[in-house]
Scaffold this motif. Sequence first.
Motif, PDB file in Angstrom:
ATOM      1  N   GLY A  27       0.830  -1.195   0.000  1.00 54.05           N
ATOM      2  CA  GLY A  27       0.000   0.000   0.000  1.00 54.05           C
ATOM      3  C   GLY A  27       0.860   1.238   0.000  1.00 54.05           C
ATOM      4  O   GLY A  27       2.084   1.159  -0.007  1.00 54.05           O
ATOM      5  N   LYS A  40      -3.466   5.852  -6.837  1.00 55.12           N
ATOM      6  CA  LYS A  40      -4.529   4.868  -7.047  1.00 55.12           C
ATOM      7  C   LYS A  40      -4.398   3.658  -6.125  1.00 55.12           C
ATOM      8  O   LYS A  40      -5.239   2.773  -6.142  1.00 55.12           O
ATOM      9  CB  LYS A  40      -4.540   4.401  -8.501  1.00 55.12           C
ATOM     10  CG  LYS A  40      -4.975   5.493  -9.457  1.00 55.12           C
ATOM     11  CD  LYS A  40      -5.007   4.990 -10.878  1.00 55.12           C
ATOM     12  CE  LYS A  40      -5.422   6.104 -11.827  1.00 55.12           C
ATOM     13  NZ  LYS A  40      -5.442   5.656 -13.217  1.00 55.12           N
ATOM     14  N   SER A  42      -4.413   2.230  -2.339  1.00 56.57           N
ATOM     15  CA  SER A  42      -4.895   2.590  -0.998  1.00 56.57           C
ATOM     16  C   SER A  42      -3.758   2.476   0.011  1.00 56.57           C
ATOM     17  O   SER A  42      -2.740   1.836  -0.243  1.00 56.57           O
ATOM     18  CB  SER A  42      -6.043   1.663  -0.589  1.00 56.57           C
ATOM     19  OG  SER A  42      -7.164   1.866  -1.423  1.00 56.57           O
ATOM     20  N   ARG A  43      -3.957   3.091   1.177  1.00 58.44           N
ATOM     21  CA  ARG A  43      -2.914   3.063   2.210  1.00 58.44           C
ATOM     22  C   ARG A  43      -2.549   1.631   2.587  1.00 58.44           C
ATOM     23  O   ARG A  43      -1.385   1.304   2.751  1.00 58.44           O
ATOM     24  CB  ARG A  43      -3.357   3.860   3.427  1.00 58.44           C
ATOM     25  CG  ARG A  43      -3.323   5.345   3.178  1.00 58.44           C
ATOM     26  CD  ARG A  43      -3.809   6.142   4.394  1.00 58.44           C
ATOM     27  NE  ARG A  43      -3.796   7.557   4.088  1.00 58.44           N
ATOM     28  CZ  ARG A  43      -4.794   8.216   3.536  1.00 58.44           C
ATOM     29  NH1 ARG A  43      -5.904   7.584   3.231  1.00 58.44           N
ATOM     30  NH2 ARG A  43      -4.697   9.503   3.291  1.00 58.44           N
ATOM     31  N   HIS A  45      -3.556  -1.573   0.718  1.00 58.14           N
ATOM     32  CA  HIS A  45      -4.299  -1.983  -0.475  1.00 58.14           C
ATOM     33  C   HIS A  45      -4.603  -3.485  -0.484  1.00 58.14           C
ATOM     34  O   HIS A  45      -5.739  -3.900  -0.635  1.00 58.14           O
ATOM     35  CB  HIS A  45      -3.513  -1.597  -1.727  1.00 58.14           C
ATOM     36  CG  HIS A  45      -4.334  -1.643  -2.965  1.00 58.14           C
ATOM     37  ND1 HIS A  45      -4.953  -0.531  -3.490  1.00 58.14           N
ATOM     38  CD2 HIS A  45      -4.666  -2.680  -3.775  1.00 58.14           C
ATOM     39  CE1 HIS A  45      -5.618  -0.873  -4.584  1.00 58.14           C
ATOM     40  NE2 HIS A  45      -5.460  -2.180  -4.773  1.00 58.14           N
ATOM     41  N   SER A  63      -9.626  -1.905  -0.506  1.00 53.90           N
ATOM     42  CA  SER A  63      -9.096  -0.803  -1.309  1.00 53.90           C
ATOM     43  C   SER A  63     -10.197  -0.141  -2.138  1.00 53.90           C
ATOM     44  O   SER A  63     -11.187  -0.770  -2.494  1.00 53.90           O
ATOM     45  CB  SER A  63      -7.988  -1.310  -2.242  1.00 53.90           C
ATOM     46  OG  SER A  63      -8.533  -2.186  -3.205  1.00 53.90           O
ATOM     47  N   SER A  64      -9.984   1.134  -2.436  1.00 55.48           N
ATOM     48  CA  SER A  64     -10.963   1.883  -3.232  1.00 55.48           C
ATOM     49  C   SER A  64     -11.022   1.398  -4.674  1.00 55.48           C
ATOM     50  O   SER A  64     -12.100   1.281  -5.254  1.00 55.48           O
ATOM     51  CB  SER A  64     -10.608   3.370  -3.233  1.00 55.48           C
ATOM     52  OG  SER A  64     -10.640   3.874  -1.934  1.00 55.48           O
ATOM     53  N   ASN A  65      -9.880   1.133  -5.280  1.00 55.34           N
ATOM     54  CA  ASN A  65      -9.815   0.776  -6.694  1.00 55.34           C
ATOM     55  C   ASN A  65      -9.747  -0.714  -6.943  1.00 55.34           C
ATOM     56  O   ASN A  65      -9.733  -1.145  -8.087  1.00 55.34           O
ATOM     57  CB  ASN A  65      -8.641   1.486  -7.363  1.00 55.34           C
ATOM     58  CG  ASN A  65      -8.848   2.981  -7.398  1.00 55.34           C
ATOM     59  OD1 ASN A  65      -9.932   3.448  -7.754  1.00 55.34           O
ATOM     60  ND2 ASN A  65      -7.848   3.733  -6.997  1.00 55.34           N
TER      61      ASN A  65
END
Length: 163
Positions: A27, A40, A42-43, A45, A63-65
């Motif tokens: 991350g 892209k 995440s901290r 991920h 994770s966001s993506n």
Amino acid sequence: MDVTLVRVTPEGVKGELTLTRERTVMGRGEGADVRVPVSKISRSHCAFVVTPEGDIAVEDLGSSNGTWVNQERIERQPLAAGDLVCLGGMVFVVRVNGDPEELEPGLLYEDGLPDEEGEVESHSPSSGGAGREPLVPAVDPDDSSIADFEFDLGDEEDGQPPL
């Protein structure tokens, strides 16, 4: 068992990371074992897990993506030699005990990226050699310090500096 993530790009192989811990968190945050300074990512991920019994898996950590394996978004997925893992627009080939030996980075990169609608277009990779450069210095598996990936990312479009 020797498990390595090989980063592929359209231009070639950008480096390799040998997974030396049973659980390796990737991350952009300070708490990650392997820091990837890409907006892209995440901290925290994803985590790569390599068990003493020889099982390999990747787990998305909310994770966001997303984390993608062979162009499919996953929550947790067993991995095998030759699988393609994509996170934050970066594609990694899973290499187990040197297999696959030969890589064609451009085709593997394309095969590892999901398209914007989530549909994929696949190519059959053919053999081809590639140069390698290390991503990170060797890290002692018992060392709890953070290792940083050193990626050649070019210009970030969003102007966000790496963390």
